[in-house]
Enzyme design. Sequence first.
Site, short mmCIF file in Angstrom:
data_model
loop_
_atom_site.label_atom_id
_atom_site.label_comp_id
_atom_site.label_asym_id
_atom_site.label_seq_id
_atom_site.Cartn_x
_atom_site.Cartn_y
_atom_site.Cartn_z
N ASP A 1 0.80 -1.19 0.09
CA ASP A 1 0.06 0.21 -0.12
C ASP A 1 1.01 1.46 0.05
O ASP A 1 1.62 1.79 1.08
CB ASP A 1 -0.83 0.04 1.29
CG ASP A 1 -1.82 1.35 1.24
OD1 ASP A 1 -2.24 1.39 2.44
OD2 ASP A 1 -1.73 1.94 0.25
N SER B 1 -1.55 16.29 -11.97
CA SER B 1 -1.50 15.75 -13.50
C SER B 1 -2.11 16.98 -14.02
O SER B 1 -3.09 17.75 -13.63
CB SER B 1 -2.90 14.71 -13.58
OG SER B 1 -3.27 14.75 -14.92
O1 ZSY Z 1 -7.01 4.87 3.17
C1 ZSY Z 1 -6.22 5.60 3.27
C2 ZSY Z 1 -5.43 5.82 4.41
C3 ZSY Z 1 -4.00 5.44 4.34
C4 ZSY Z 1 -3.35 5.84 5.36
C5 ZSY Z 1 -3.68 6.25 6.39
C6 ZSY Z 1 -3.05 6.79 7.54
C7 ZSY Z 1 -3.44 7.31 8.76
C8 ZSY Z 1 -2.47 7.47 9.40
C9 ZSY Z 1 -1.27 6.86 8.73
O2 ZSY Z 1 -1.72 6.49 7.48
N1 ZSY Z 1 -5.04 7.17 6.34
C10 ZSY Z 1 -5.86 6.74 5.29
O3 ZSY Z 1 -7.09 7.22 4.96
N2 ZSY Z 1 -6.27 6.63 2.34
C11 ZSY Z 1 -7.23 6.27 0.99
C12 ZSY Z 1 -8.47 6.75 1.26
C13 ZSY Z 1 -9.49 6.34 0.70
C14 ZSY Z 1 -10.71 6.88 0.65
C15 ZSY Z 1 -10.88 7.94 1.45
C16 ZSY Z 1 -9.53 8.47 2.31
N3 ZSY Z 1 -8.62 7.97 1.94
C17 ZSY Z 1 -5.33 7.48 2.16
C18 ZSY Z 1 -4.36 7.34 1.28
C19 ZSY Z 1 -5.25 8.56 0.93
#
Ligand code: ZSY
Length: 416
Positions: free
Chosen positions: A120, A284
Amino acid sequence: MVRVTFTIALVLGYMTGTFPLETSLRSDDTHHTGGGKTFSVRQVSNPDFIRSGPYQLAKAYKKFGVPLPEDLKNALGRLRLEKRKRSTGNEVTKPESYDVEYLTPVSIGTPGQVLHLDIDTGSSDLWVFSSETPSNLVNGQSLYEPAKSSTAQKLEGYTWKISYGDGSSSSGVVYRDSVTLGGLTVSSQAVEAATQVSEEFTSDSNNDGLLGLGFGSLNTVQPKGQKTWFENIMQELDSPIFTADLKAGEPGTYNFGYIDKNAHIGNISYVSVNDSNGYWTWTSPGYAIGTGALVSTQIMGIADTGTTLLLLPSTIVVMYYAQIPGALYDATQGAYTLPCSPTPPDFSFAVGDDGQVITIPGEYILYAAITSIGTMCFGGIQADSGIGFSIFGDVALKAAFVVFDGGKKRLGWASK
Ligand SMILES: O=C(c1ccc(-c2ccco2)nc1O)N(Cc1ccccn1)C1CC1
């Protein structure tokens, strides 16, 4: 001793051509004494000398049949070891159904315990289901058992807790152990053992945990944040990069340390990354729908292998689905849906200022059938509302060969 060695090297260096000799015949220096010409020699130091000094010195000794002194032999041995340390690796990653995520075998501990992890780039914790995960929260996953690893070391008092954009979460304690991915081993990697996981992880039986390849600033370990596996292996690699070659409905590949020229078509266009929020964030310069003209607009987003879909600004999403008869925003799903046939228009996004575009085939946007009669499908493109940036997830990544350059903090995109 170093001085002596250096002096010998200096002398032998000239004799072996180590130094590029710049000779110039200077007419004003020509003295006709005895008919011979004189010439001046301007020395240009060879910046590579220090790196290749022992090699050149050994060449000189060999050239004159002189046995190598002990410390020169040792120096050569060290250089050979140094040379050997450079490395590359690659690993196959397999999609779960509907390409919802891609799972990659990772070996943890001694002897190696193989778990299948979701690589990821949108997070930076390496966490696993473990012998410390309450059994009622485990549902078929493989477990990391630190007690069975001779190299596991508990980091007493260290904890972690993470929550993801889809509402899922996990937390636990921390070990340090050996982690091998694609044949490359980090001997002292922070391995976060789950003592709590949310229902989304429990029900995902094939997913044994996550391996974050975002930037270390995102790591949630307390009291001291830990480095990702890539940050720990980066200096050993031939070059400080990894590449993602995800595919629709079939296994893809992560490579480490090198670019497989056969994995992409045409040029790789590089764009700078802003890692200040811990993500692979880039911009982009525009998009196109189907065969339409490119619309110039800045789309700031992240390259996130851990997010399934392509999440874009709602203005663009509305424009895309407006081209598709029967497509509609389904409030009950909280998402855009569209007829599963005919195939919808492609979606292209621009990369860099050299005219490179990545085209996502329309069929990738038919994410999954919603109704059992299969007439309406869930859209592979959805709005990024409320997140603060767009997310180039698997729907976009599987249409491209992507270089994650940790050295230059840039992303490379190519078609394939
Ligand atoms: O799932 C995560 C995500 C990954 C890591 C962390 C995090 C918190 C603390 C460290 O890492 N918090 C996230 O929320 N998306 C994707 C996403 C999808 C849908 C809505 C919001 N976001 C992060 C990469 C943008």
